[in-house]
Motif scaffolding. Structure first.
Motif, PDB file in Angstrom:
ATOM      1  N   ALA A 277       0.827  -1.207   0.000  1.00 39.44           N
ATOM      2  CA  ALA A 277       0.000   0.000   0.000  1.00 39.44           C
ATOM      3  C   ALA A 277       0.859   1.254   0.000  1.00 39.44           C
ATOM      4  CB  ALA A 277      -0.934   0.013   1.210  1.00 39.44           C
ATOM      5  N   VAL A 278       0.401   2.269  -0.712  1.00 36.10           N
ATOM      6  CA  VAL A 278       1.027   3.590  -0.755  1.00 36.10           C
ATOM      7  C   VAL A 278      -0.021   4.595  -0.304  1.00 36.10           C
ATOM      8  CG1 VAL A 278       2.265   5.267  -2.164  1.00 36.10           C
ATOM      9  CG2 VAL A 278       2.317   2.841  -2.796  1.00 36.10           C
ATOM     10  N   THR A 279       0.260   5.316   0.765  1.00 33.91           N
ATOM     11  CA  THR A 279      -0.706   6.281   1.295  1.00 33.91           C
ATOM     12  C   THR A 279      -0.205   7.696   1.064  1.00 33.91           C
ATOM     13  OG1 THR A 279      -1.407   4.705   2.991  1.00 33.91           O
ATOM     14  CG2 THR A 279      -1.986   7.007   3.324  1.00 33.91           C
ATOM     15  N   LEU A 280      -1.013   8.497   0.388  1.00 32.13           N
ATOM     16  CA  LEU A 280      -0.658   9.855   0.002  1.00 32.13           C
ATOM     17  C   LEU A 280      -1.426  10.870   0.856  1.00 32.13           C
ATOM     18  CD1 LEU A 280      -0.968   9.375  -3.874  1.00 32.13           C
ATOM     19  CD2 LEU A 280       1.125   9.270  -2.511  1.00 32.13           C
TER      20      LEU A 280
ATOM     21  N   ALA B  25      -4.133  13.750   1.487  1.00 31.27           N
ATOM     22  CA  ALA B  25      -5.418  14.014   0.853  1.00 31.27           C
ATOM     23  C   ALA B  25      -5.434  15.422   0.260  1.00 31.27           C
ATOM     24  CB  ALA B  25      -6.544  13.860   1.873  1.00 31.27           C
ATOM     25  N   GLY B  26      -6.192  15.589  -0.842  1.00 28.14           N
ATOM     26  CA  GLY B  26      -6.360  16.922  -1.402  1.00 28.14           C
ATOM     27  C   GLY B  26      -5.882  17.052  -2.829  1.00 28.14           C
ATOM     28  N   GLU B  27      -6.423  18.039  -3.527  1.00 26.86           N
ATOM     29  CA  GLU B  27      -6.125  18.261  -4.941  1.00 26.86           C
ATOM     30  C   GLU B  27      -4.648  18.512  -5.193  1.00 26.86           C
ATOM     31  OE1 GLU B  27      -7.183  18.460  -8.947  1.00 26.86           O
ATOM     32  OE2 GLU B  27      -8.572  18.063  -7.287  1.00 26.86           O
ATOM     33  N   ARG B  28      -3.946  19.099  -4.232  1.00 25.89           N
ATOM     34  CA  ARG B  28      -2.536  19.410  -4.443  1.00 25.89           C
ATOM     35  C   ARG B  28      -1.667  18.163  -4.523  1.00 25.89           C
ATOM     36  NH1 ARG B  28      -2.140  24.688  -0.356  1.00 25.89           N
ATOM     37  NH2 ARG B  28      -3.287  26.113  -1.715  1.00 25.89           N
ATOM     38  N   THR B  29      -2.215  17.010  -4.179  1.00 26.11           N
ATOM     39  CA  THR B  29      -1.469  15.750  -4.302  1.00 26.11           C
ATOM     40  C   THR B  29      -1.277  15.355  -5.769  1.00 26.11           C
ATOM     41  OG1 THR B  29      -2.160  14.972  -2.129  1.00 26.11           O
ATOM     42  CG2 THR B  29      -1.569  13.285  -3.713  1.00 26.11           C
ATOM     43  N   LYS B  30      -2.098  15.891  -6.656  1.00 24.51           N
ATOM     44  CA  LYS B  30      -1.936  15.590  -8.086  1.00 24.51           C
ATOM     45  C   LYS B  30      -0.742  16.375  -8.631  1.00 24.51           C
ATOM     46  CE  LYS B  30      -5.490  15.531 -10.831  1.00 24.51           C
ATOM     47  NZ  LYS B  30      -6.814  15.722 -11.465  1.00 24.51           N
ATOM     48  N   SER B  31       0.457  15.930  -8.263  1.00 23.30           N
ATOM     49  CA  SER B  31       1.685  16.665  -8.585  1.00 23.30           C
ATOM     50  C   SER B  31       2.767  15.710  -9.051  1.00 23.30           C
ATOM     51  CB  SER B  31       2.180  17.397  -7.327  1.00 23.30           C
ATOM     52  OG  SER B  31       2.585  16.449  -6.341  1.00 23.30           O
ATOM     53  N   PHE B  32       3.815  16.267  -9.661  1.00 24.78           N
ATOM     54  CA  PHE B  32       4.960  15.451 -10.060  1.00 24.78           C
ATOM     55  C   PHE B  32       5.590  14.763  -8.856  1.00 24.78           C
ATOM     56  CE2 PHE B  32       4.948  18.163 -13.909  1.00 24.78           C
ATOM     57  CZ  PHE B  32       5.079  17.176 -14.872  1.00 24.78           C
ATOM     58  N   GLU B  33       5.630  15.463  -7.735  1.00 18.26           N
ATOM     59  CA  GLU B  33       6.249  14.892  -6.536  1.00 18.26           C
ATOM     60  C   GLU B  33       5.563  13.594  -6.110  1.00 18.26           C
ATOM     61  OE1 GLU B  33       6.682  15.960  -1.745  1.00 18.26           O
ATOM     62  OE2 GLU B  33       5.851  17.435  -3.135  1.00 18.26           O
ATOM     63  N   HIS B  34       4.256  13.605  -6.046  1.00 18.74           N
ATOM     64  CA  HIS B  34       3.551  12.413  -5.589  1.00 18.74           C
ATOM     65  C   HIS B  34       3.421  11.362  -6.679  1.00 18.74           C
ATOM     66  CE1 HIS B  34       2.330  15.349  -2.435  1.00 18.74           C
ATOM     67  NE2 HIS B  34       2.667  14.318  -1.693  1.00 18.74           N
ATOM     68  N   LEU B  35       3.438  11.785  -7.945  1.00 17.40           N
ATOM     69  CA  LEU B  35       3.539  10.810  -9.034  1.00 17.40           C
ATOM     70  C   LEU B  35       4.825  10.008  -8.889  1.00 17.40           C
ATOM     71  CD1 LEU B  35       2.552   9.670 -11.795  1.00 17.40           C
ATOM     72  CD2 LEU B  35       3.898  11.496 -12.868  1.00 17.40           C
ATOM     73  N   GLN B  36       5.923  10.699  -8.620  1.00 16.18           N
ATOM     74  CA  GLN B  36       7.210  10.027  -8.413  1.00 16.18           C
ATOM     75  C   GLN B  36       7.134   9.057  -7.237  1.00 16.18           C
ATOM     76  OE1 GLN B  36      10.437  10.720 -10.194  1.00 16.18           O
ATOM     77  NE2 GLN B  36      10.673   8.687  -9.283  1.00 16.18           N
TER      78      GLN B  36
ATOM     79  N   VAL C  93      -6.824  10.567  -6.233  1.00 14.22           N
ATOM     80  CA  VAL C  93      -6.099   9.297  -6.197  1.00 14.22           C
ATOM     81  C   VAL C  93      -6.270   8.542  -7.511  1.00 14.22           C
ATOM     82  CG1 VAL C  93      -6.084   7.001  -5.120  1.00 14.22           C
ATOM     83  CG2 VAL C  93      -6.089   9.047  -3.695  1.00 14.22           C
ATOM     84  N   GLY C  94      -7.475   8.537  -8.048  1.00 12.89           N
ATOM     85  CA  GLY C  94      -7.711   7.834  -9.296  1.00 12.89           C
ATOM     86  C   GLY C  94      -6.934   8.407 -10.463  1.00 12.89           C
ATOM     87  N   ASP C  95      -6.936   9.741 -10.589  1.00 18.47           N
ATOM     88  CA  ASP C  95      -6.216  10.379 -11.698  1.00 18.47           C
ATOM     89  C   ASP C  95      -4.710  10.141 -11.596  1.00 18.47           C
ATOM     90  OD1 ASP C  95      -8.617  11.334 -12.591  1.00 18.47           O
ATOM     91  OD2 ASP C  95      -8.207  13.446 -12.186  1.00 18.47           O
ATOM     92  N   LEU C  96      -4.171  10.316 -10.401  1.00 16.95           N
ATOM     93  CA  LEU C  96      -2.730  10.151 -10.201  1.00 16.95           C
ATOM     94  C   LEU C  96      -2.317   8.692 -10.380  1.00 16.95           C
ATOM     95  CD1 LEU C  96       0.030  11.302  -9.183  1.00 16.95           C
ATOM     96  CD2 LEU C  96      -0.744  10.755  -6.881  1.00 16.95           C
ATOM     97  N   THR C  97      -3.083   7.776  -9.811  1.00 13.77           N
ATOM     98  CA  THR C  97      -2.741   6.356  -9.882  1.00 13.77           C
ATOM     99  C   THR C  97      -2.849   5.837 -11.302  1.00 13.77           C
ATOM    100  OG1 THR C  97      -3.579   6.070  -7.628  1.00 13.77           O
ATOM    101  CG2 THR C  97      -3.299   4.080  -8.952  1.00 13.77           C
ATOM    102  N   GLY C  98      -3.866   6.263 -12.011  1.00 18.26           N
ATOM    103  CA  GLY C  98      -3.999   5.838 -13.405  1.00 18.26           C
ATOM    104  C   GLY C  98      -2.844   6.315 -14.262  1.00 18.26           C
ATOM    105  N   PHE C  99      -2.387   7.536 -14.008  1.00 18.57           N
ATOM    106  CA  PHE C  99      -1.232   8.071 -14.733  1.00 18.57           C
ATOM    107  C   PHE C  99       0.007   7.231 -14.433  1.00 18.57           C
ATOM    108  CE2 PHE C  99       1.407  12.223 -15.435  1.00 18.57           C
ATOM    109  CZ  PHE C  99       1.890  11.713 -16.632  1.00 18.57           C
TER     110      PHE C  99
END
Length: 376
Positions: free
Chosen positions: A75-78, A80-91, A116-122
């Motif tokens: 499991a990977v726990t990030l 919460a919030g829109e700002r998580t959709k970033s290069f940092e958390h994608l990495q 989470v869905g958008d970032l994880t799918g990417f």
């Protein structure tokens, strides 16, 4: 739009040929997730990507479901919030999947809302040039919109969802029970996307929502019915136009204005969440259509009245704090949907359930409209 049998999930297929997949909608699907995934993807290992809020409520039960089906998982726990959709958390997600030595045939699971869905799918789309992907949306907005159709991505300082790709899931499990844990504000935000499907091309559905929205909020058969109808609508559009070269753009109703407003508040969820931006955006799209004599002002007032009745914001003045001026908002719009020889693409409407793609809207008209509707 028939109600499902008790304890029997509704199945909606996204018809993409040999890449077709099911959306299952109903009660108890988190507990059944392992069995549903294993039956379609035998012999896999998994990475579960979630956020801190969802992990506290659902991760233990979801992990146990995978374990009982013989699916080893990390499991990977990030945050919460829109700002998580970033290069940092994608990495962060990419590194976690690679550190777990998952192979291309294994699966990356998004357990969470739209972020989470958008970032994880990417991440699933780029690791090893494409891994299998399952969506387990835990917000209403994700269940009816972002988990379906394969759009993935992250935000940048220039705008929302400007970096990403199309990567379809292999399965979507929409457990209606998890919505009972949502804050009312988040449920309302998701409801904006449900209303959107009626406003695009299903006027009878919008009328049904006007009469039954309280039952949708209460749960039970009406909620399942509304989610299923929304998923059917989106599945039909995605099957016709997977890569948004044609009428899939209709799904952006309200989003051009809404994304600009999200950018304007720097994705600060205390001020504006995505569905609230869409709600304001849909009202603005109908007002703008009326201004251009494309629909009646009564249609715009009807849309505003319904969204206001459910408790959603319907104007820029309801966003807390100061907004950038109209010229800056137009710059965000131009970044989001691109300018071509001074004209913009918008989803406009001839009335409730009669949306259309307008590809030649003059930027000067948009700017004048924004100035008229700006709270400053």
């Amino acid at each position: 739009m028939d109600a499902p049998a008790p304890d029997q999930p509704v199945r909606v297929e996204v018809g993409l040929g040999d890449r077709a997949y099911d959306i299952l909608i109903g009660s108890g699907l988190v507990a059944r997730a392992g069995a549903e995934i294993a039956s379609r993807m035998p012999g896999i290992r998994a990475a579960i990507v979630t956020d801190e809020n969802v992990a506290a409520t659902h991760l233990e039960a979801f992990s146990a479901s995978l374990e009982s089906a013989g699916i080893p998982a990390t499991a990977v726990t990030l945050p919460a919030g829109e700002r998580t959709k970033s290069f940092e958390h994608l990495q962060q997600v990419v590194d976690a999947v690679l550190d777990a030595r998952l192979e291309r045939r294994d699966v990356v699971v998004a357990l969470g809302g739209g972020v989470v869905g958008d970032l994880t799918g990417f991440a699933a789309g780029i690791v090893r040039r494409g891994m299998r992907f399952v969506q387990v949306p835990t917000s209403l907005l994700a269940q009816v919109d972002s988990s379906v159709g394969g759009k993935t991505g992250i935000n940048t300082s220039q705008g929302k969802n400007l970096v990403g790709l199309f990567h379809q899931p292999g399965l979507v499990l929409a457990d209606t029970d998890v919505l009972d844990t949502l804050p009312l504000r988040e449920f309302r935000a998701g409801y904006a996307e449900i209303a959107k499907y009626g406003l695009i091309d299903r006027p009878d559905f919008f009328s049904w929502l006007e009469a039954n929205w309280r039952d949708v909020f209460s749960g039970g058969a009406a909620r399942t019915r509304a989610i299923a109808e929304s998923c059917r609508s989106k599945a039909e559009i995605v099957a016709r136009d997977e890569f948004e070269t044609g009428d899939r753009a209709l799904l952006n109703l309200g989003h051009t204005f809404g994304h600009a407003l999200e950018s304007a508040v720097a994705y600060d969820g205390t001020r504006l969440v995505h569905g609230e931006g869409v709600a304001i955006g849909m009202v603005l799209a109908h007002r703008f259509s009326a201004r251009l004599n494309q629909c009646s002002p009564d249609d715009a007032r009807r849309v505003e009245a319904h969204l206001k009745a459910v408790g959603l914001p319907t104007s820029m003045a309801e966003i807390p704090g100061a907004l950038p001026d109209a010229d800056r908002l137009l710059a965000y719009i131009a970044q989001d949907k691109k300018v071509s020889r001074g004209a913009l693409t918008f989803i406009l409407t001839h009335g409730v359930g009669q949306s259309y793609i307008a590809r030649d809207v003059p930027a000067s008209e948009v700017l004048s409209f924004l100035r008229e509707n700006h709270p400053g």
